[in-house]
Design a protein around this motif. Structure first.
Motif, short mmCIF file in Angstrom:
data_model
loop_
_atom_site.label_atom_id
_atom_site.label_comp_id
_atom_site.label_asym_id
_atom_site.label_seq_id
_atom_site.Cartn_x
_atom_site.Cartn_y
_atom_site.Cartn_z
N LEU A 304 -10.47 -1.63 -14.46
CA LEU A 304 -10.55 -0.04 -14.84
C LEU A 304 -12.04 -0.06 -15.58
O LEU A 304 -12.79 1.12 -15.50
CB LEU A 304 -9.63 0.22 -15.82
CG LEU A 304 -8.01 0.19 -15.37
CD1 LEU A 304 -7.10 0.30 -16.29
CD2 LEU A 304 -8.08 1.31 -14.41
N LYS A 318 -6.29 6.47 -11.89
CA LYS A 318 -5.06 6.62 -12.20
C LYS A 318 -4.11 6.20 -11.26
O LYS A 318 -2.95 5.62 -11.30
CB LYS A 318 -4.70 8.01 -12.76
CG LYS A 318 -3.24 8.59 -13.27
CD LYS A 318 -3.10 10.14 -13.62
CE LYS A 318 -1.96 10.39 -13.99
NZ LYS A 318 -0.79 10.35 -12.68
N LEU A 329 -6.25 6.37 -19.72
CA LEU A 329 -7.31 5.81 -19.15
C LEU A 329 -8.62 6.12 -20.01
O LEU A 329 -9.74 5.55 -19.41
CB LEU A 329 -7.28 6.31 -17.71
CG LEU A 329 -6.37 5.92 -16.69
CD1 LEU A 329 -6.75 6.47 -15.23
CD2 LEU A 329 -6.70 4.29 -16.42
#
Length: 348
Positions: A304, A318, A329
């Motif tokens: 991420l 996502k 996030l």
């Protein structure tokens, strides 16, 4: 523990290993064996495996704390529960790492206590007479400022992950397994519980990488199933490491990531989520990084962080990470955005 023995047994059965037997739930006596088995199956899936394991651990901590002080743990009064939680939050209190527990962890301890009471068909302390005092204590814990926030674990981004994998130069089974585990774990943004649960039958090869089906996870407690595309590439090479591990281990069915004996022999059992954390720390140390900065979550966070660094679409991130909301996030993207198009770029 102090309390009703029958209720206590039901609570422990319910929050123990996920094997809710008919004895732990008061089912109608006229249910036949087939109907009982079906009801038990769905009762067992009411909470995710990892959640139940956490509740079981939290409940044991609470009952031990009560035992040492002579308090009843089942049922527990609101004021006793408040005393337990406030000790966890107090500066200087000690537990596994010698620091006050985080607010979210304290909330989970309370959730475990409530869960155990409901499993034992008893009123939880949150709804008993005197629950207002417990509610005020929890508000105080949530509002308290912390000056000793623990350092965030470092994400295993592409550079770190590549260093870790490159320093695995051996040809033993554990080396092949760890290369595959690290590269797939990072590129799939898998949670530890998802990674260790991957079965051969869940993986399909594609010209662009691997398609991994996750039948049940923290973000999908209804068991609808989710598909994760693990993109292949020249840097991480998850497909090459996956194929090499299966070939050298001779695995054709069952769990992908297996436990090894102390002598390095393959077993049929999957590795545990704790093993993932140990592998990450050990391989980070071998690559010259401080292992204390890494955890099992570093693989998921690494993907991420790297995706945010390269300006990936937030909705695609996502979708890949299977987070429930975009807000969850934001922390991975916020730090990267702080330096993008910076106001001082033209004169720094």
């Amino acid at each position: 523990m102090i309390g009703d023995d029958a209720a206590e047994r039901r609570a422990l059965l319910a929050i123990g290993p996920i094997d809710l037997s008919p004895a732990s739930i008061d089912l109608a006596p006229d249910l036949n064996q087939s109907d009982r088995a079906r009801v038990d199956h769905f009762l067992a899936r009411a909470s995710a495996d990892a959640t139940l394991r956490a509740y079981r651990s939290d409940w044991r901590l609470f009952t031990t704390w009560c035992d040492t002080r002579g308090y009843a743990s089942l049922p527990a009064s609101p004021i006793v529960t408040a005393a337990f939680l406030s000790e966890l939050a107090r500066d200087g209190s000690t537990h596994s790492n010698g620091r006050p527990l985080s607010k979210s962890s304290i909330g989970r301890r309370l959730a475990a206590i409530v869960f155990a009471h409901r499993a034992a068909e008893l009123e939880p302390p949150t709804v008993q007479a005197g629950a207002a005092a417990l509610d005020r204590v929890m508000r105080g814990i949530r509002n308290a400022k912390r000056s000793d926030r623990p350092a965030k674990k470092r994400p295993a981004d592409s550079d770190v992950l590549r260093d870790m994998v490159r320093h695995i130069t051996g040809s033993a089974l554990i080396d092949y397994r760890d290369r595959a585990l690290l590269s797939i774990g990072m590129m799939g943004a898998f949670r530890r519980s998802e990674l260790v649960a991957i079965d051969i039958a869940d993986v399909a090869e594609d010209p662009r990488g691997l398609l991994v089906t996750i039948p049940f996870s923290k973000g999908d407690q209804e068991g609808k199933g989710q598909s994760v595309a693990v993109l292949d590439g020249r840097r991480m090479e998850p497909v090459r490491h996956y194929r090499a591990w299966l070939e050298v281990a001779g695995i054709t069915e069952g769990p992908v990531f297996r436990r090894l004996t102390p002598h390095g022999r393959l077993t049929e059992k999957p590795v545990s989520p704790q093993t993932v954390a140990l592998v990450v720390k050990a391989r980070a140390a071998a690559a010259g990084y401080d292992p204390a900065l890494f955890s099992g979550h570093s693989l998921r966070a690494g993907f991420l962080t790297e995706a945010g660094r390269h300006g990936a679409n937030l909705f695609k991130m996502k979708e890949h990470s299977r987070h429930k909301s975009l807000e969850m996030l934001s922390e991975y993207v916020r730090d990267q955005e702080a330096f993008r198009n910076h106001a001082g770029e033209g004169f720094a």
